[in-house]
Design an enzyme around this catalytic site. Sequence first.
Site, PDB file in Angstrom:
ATOM      1  N   LYS A 112       0.819  -1.214   0.000  1.00 56.55           N
ATOM      2  CA  LYS A 112       0.000   0.000   0.000  1.00 56.55           C
ATOM      3  C   LYS A 112       0.853   1.264   0.000  1.00 56.55           C
ATOM      4  O   LYS A 112       0.381   2.324  -0.384  1.00 56.55           O
ATOM      5  CB  LYS A 112      -0.960  -0.016   1.177  1.00 56.55           C
TER       6      LYS A 112
HETATM    7  C1  LIG Z   1      -4.415  -4.579   1.424  1.00 54.15           C
HETATM    8  C2  LIG Z   1      -3.616  -5.813   1.291  1.00 54.15           C
HETATM    9  C3  LIG Z   1      -3.986  -6.850   0.386  1.00 54.15           C
HETATM   10  C4  LIG Z   1      -5.249  -6.797  -0.439  1.00 54.15           C
HETATM   11  O1  LIG Z   1      -5.215  -5.802  -1.431  1.00 54.15           O
HETATM   12  P1  LIG Z   1      -6.566  -5.339  -2.161  1.00 54.15           P
HETATM   13  O2  LIG Z   1      -6.160  -4.212  -3.039  1.00 54.15           O
HETATM   14  O3  LIG Z   1      -7.502  -4.911  -1.059  1.00 54.15           O
HETATM   15  O4  LIG Z   1      -7.094  -6.492  -2.904  1.00 54.15           O
HETATM   16  C5  LIG Z   1      -3.139  -7.933   0.271  1.00 54.15           C
HETATM   17  N1  LIG Z   1      -2.015  -8.047   1.013  1.00 54.15           N
HETATM   18  C6  LIG Z   1      -1.636  -7.084   1.894  1.00 54.15           C
HETATM   19  C7  LIG Z   1      -0.401  -7.283   2.680  1.00 54.15           C
HETATM   20  C8  LIG Z   1      -2.415  -5.935   2.057  1.00 54.15           C
HETATM   21  O5  LIG Z   1      -2.033  -4.988   2.939  1.00 54.15           O
END
Ligand SMILES: *Cc1c(COP(=O)(O)O)cnc(C)c1O
Length: 464
Positions: A112
């Site tokens: 993210k």
């Molecule tokens: C947020 C997150 C996901 C999922 O991503 P999406 O965009 O919500 O599908 C997967 N792995 C980690 C470590 C995350 O922080």
Amino acid sequence: MQYLSTRGNDAGRSFEDVLLAGLAPDGGLYVPEEWPNFPKGEWRGLRNLSWGGVAAMIMKPFVGDFLTGQELHALVEDAQATFHHTATTPLKQLDDALFLLELFHGPTLAFKDVAMQILARMMDIALMRRGQRVTIIGATSGDTGSAAIEAFRHSSRVNIFILHPHERVSPIQRRQMTTVEAPNVFNIAIEGDFDDCQALVKAMFNDAPFRERMNLAGVNSINWARILAQVIYYATSALALGAPDRSLCYVVPTGNFGDIFAGYVARQMGLPIDRLVIATNVNDILHRALTTGRYETGRVVPTTSPSMDIQVSSNFERLLFDALERDPSRLRALMEQLSQSGGFSIPEDARAYIRQLFASGRVDEEAVRATIRETYEKTGEIVDPHTAVGLHVAQEHIAPSHMVVSLSTAHPAKFPDAVEAAINVRPPLPEHVADIMKKEERFTVLPADLTKVEDFIANNATTA
Ligand SMILES: *Cc1c(COP(=O)(O)O)cnc(C)c1O
């Protein structure tokens, strides 16, 4: 490029509008009017560019006159500087045809960071131009809150308040939020669970006078700018592996469908991606939707991959919109059913559209543990539980016809207990975050009471 809402009652929006708005006023999600498409020759030309250079070229057609190519390039390079790997999002080969795309070298150790660091810099520019300030509020059970706090800690036009459930997030995740020392950052520990936090945030957005007085903004995964920024690493990785002259398959650990939807955007732009594989843990609404045609919410089961423990995959609406030939009335009818009865059947034509590109797999906790162990034994790589969900599904999609890229979404040290349980090795925190265990924490404990939380925000946002 202009943007419209999937629900059909808002259109003609600029990139800057959708960046600041997040959700459309009619409850829909913003999508571009059309998908820009690069011919093969243009993709080949991108092979010689740096990560930041590719990023600018990818985002340029979507941002209109918000930023020039040069400004985009500079902004992205500034965001990249917060990463601790020279390649920003390196590929690591695990097997003849299997690669990990490591997205966790940013400040909070999860993918993210990539989009959040870019989003924050874009928001600063937009707010500066408009002479506005905003109050960002969000609820977090883990990765989103810390990524947002790290990204906005230097923003002079943003106050950020993150709610987390008191004593219910892991010590590392909490410390990543509460040890950030910045006058515009506020952590609120709510006496309740994650659902209480989310309900409070929702209630604040629904309190129109409060929303307007505080100029509330959200940065959750439905924000279009976050999705757009995630297209970058699909492009850089595909180009590194021979695209557009070679086709690829991507496996994506999926929760809210944001990260994998960015892969769909990359493919709409002309990258030869012949499969996008949704990997879910036991919270498998998307896997069930693809295999049975019924999109139906259930109860959330806590797992070792908590960032994928969700009931509703918000960004799936964007794919459905395309799959329904962009007919907002059909989409609205399905969303109506979802809110009234908790589910809907995906119409046959839409399901066919989705299945020609997407596949899916579901991984239970035992398989997660086994995958962490087997990966360690075979390759020496330590992977986190989210990444393991992807890798397990990836094994099922290895085929001689294409290479498989499996997204590695978090650093193993972020989930040390699950990793240690699988391999008896506790992954150490990377040096750049190691000091969070010693730093002083700052947070305020509040009851799950709307008035008390709103008062706290109003009192602190104005004086900061
Ligand atoms: C947020 C997150 C996901 C999922 O991503 P999406 O965009 O919500 O599908 C997967 N792995 C980690 C470590 C995350 O922080």
